[in-house]
Design a protein around this motif. Structure first.
Motif: not given
Length: 452
Positions: A377-388
């Motif tokens: 799963l994307p890590i918030v503020a770090v990578d994937g669709t949650m990067k930003k």
């Protein structure tokens, strides 16, 4: 279904964010629960079926991890049909796919390089493509959102190579009024018409400033900033047989081989001789691409693979839906509101409740495949669709969250490691015409879960 607490009011920060976005509370479903506890901390409209968009991938990937196992691999088989003498094959080369969702350009090159090393060079016959593992009807790639050339609209293909994507490369030049445009792989007989103007502003969302028209000529108009330097747009420009043939020819000739023949659909014949078998990366790696980057076609391949493994070949959507419901039944679950169409969430029809998505997350936490699912799963503020998302928030770096978005749909689901060191599952589904304004509401929920 998880035990649901008596109705409660939403926390003030969430209600305020919904009001600012002009989204009624009736359009929102929320479920929050400490994974070690039996009762939710917050359950709101949690039993109603909502469109979950790409958050549906959580159900598909968790079921696959349990049914197929984290080490599962897809295979692609190659056969010869004809007379092979020296380096020349007078006959057909047959590729049989089993739904490998990640035959990239690099892995396809390695596959062909292996065939060259086995002694093949001069091919005097057809490439026969056996896609019989999946039973899929021809889909209109424009049907979902009138974007037929976007890779996310690509349908499943048991012998999918490189996501059937062309790399359209835009390169700003030091001199001249236009960027350079390169198409890879090349399309024989096609001509690129470059009418893109080179600008000097900020790069920004450069894709929104490029327009294209696809036909016998591929025409590009719009503006490309010199500040962008070098960018790539991925597009689907050919049907599956034409693309396979174009990419095969380009790579085969680069490897020193020759090919005289055509691409045809078929199956492995009785006289076919096995030549090679190539395996995909393990499922645990594949689901990282599916969840972190919300890859729809890979999710659809995984969904059909579940149907093939539990209900038999050829796989189809109905078998896959039955396979997931069978898996749920073994666990004593029956999701009455559940509607499955392709398992990826790229659907106007799929439905699931917040409470049942919460069950998926909690069951996964208590399973032996939790590490693989959470790390996908994307890590918030770090990578994937949650990067930003939530770059300056307290929850930054402290949550693994799958997001999903469609027209009129915004969804998140995953795990927050809160300020007290507890792992808390959270689900938020929003179905409303103003859903594109819902990010602040979801961010407020994640912050509330982290610091409540």
């Amino acid at each position: 279904m998880p035990a649901i607490a008596a109705p409660v009011e939403l926390p003030p920060s969430i209600s305020a964010a919904l009001a600012r976005a002009q989204i009624p509370e009736s359009a929102v479903a929320i479920y929050v629960q400490d994974v070690t506890q039996d009762s939710p901390l917050l359950a709101f409209n949690a039993e109603r079926g909502f469109n979950p968009a790409s958050v549906m991938k959580l159900l598909t990937t968790y079921a696959a991890l349990e049914v197929l196992g984290p080490a599962y691999r897809w295979s692609t088989e190659v056969y010869t049909q004809g007379v092979w003498k020296g380096e020349r094959l007078k006959g057909d080369l047959v590729f049989k796919g089993h739904g490998d969702p990640k035959i990239t350009l690099e892995s396809f090159w390695l596959m062909l390089r292996d065939l060259r090393q086995r002694g093949l060079k001069d091919l005097r016959g057809n490439l026969v493509l056996d896609r019989s593992y999946f039973e899929t009807a021809d889909e209109d790639p424009a049907a979902f959102d009138n974007e037929p050339h976007k890779p996310y609209n690509l349908g499943p293909d048991a012998l999918l190579v490189n996501f059937r994507a062309h790399r359209v490369r835009f390169m700003a030049r030091n001199q001249g009024a236009r960027p350079r445009i390169i198409l890879d792989p090349e399309i024989t007989g096609s001509r690129i018409v470059n009418e893109v103007k080179l600008g000097n502003g900020a790069c920004g969302d450069w894709k929104e400033r490029i327009r294209y028209q696809i036909g016998p000529r591929i025409s590009f108009t719009g503006q490309f900033s010199a500040a962008c330097e070098d960018k790539i747009l991925h597009m689907v420009l050919q049907d599956k047989n034409a693309y396979f043939g174009a990419l095969f020819r380009q790579l085969w000739e680069q490897l020193g081989g020759t090919w005289q023949g055509s691409v045809v659909e078929g199956t492995v014949g009785d006289q076919a001789v096995p030549l090679a078998n190539f395996e995909s990366p393990q499922l645990a790696e594949i689901i990282r691409d599916i969840n972190k980057y919300s890859n729809n076609v890979m999710a659809r391949h995984l969904y059909l693979t579940l149907g093939a493994q539990l209900r038999g070949v050829p796989a189809d959507s109905a078998k896959s839906a039955d396979a997931i419901n069978d898996w749920l039944a073994v666990k004593g679950q029956r999701f009455l509101e559940l509607v499955l169409e392709n398992g990826s969430g790229l659907s106007r029809n799929e439905r699931i409740s917040a409470a049942h998505l919460a069950w998926v997350l909690r069951a996964a936490y208590h399973s032996n495949v939790f590490a693989e699912l959470e790390s996908s799963l994307p890590i918030v503020a770090v990578d994937g669709t949650m990067k930003k998302r939530l770059l300056l928030g307290n929850v930054s770096g402290h949550a693994h969250i799958k997001s999903g978005s469609l027209k009129d749909v915004r969804a998140i689901a995953g795990y927050v490691f809160d300020a007290s060191g507890r792992r808390v599952l959270v689900v938020c589904l929003i179905n409303h015409a103003n859903a594109d304004q819902a990010a602040a509401t979801q961010d407020a929920l994640l912050e509330w879960v982290f610091g409540r």
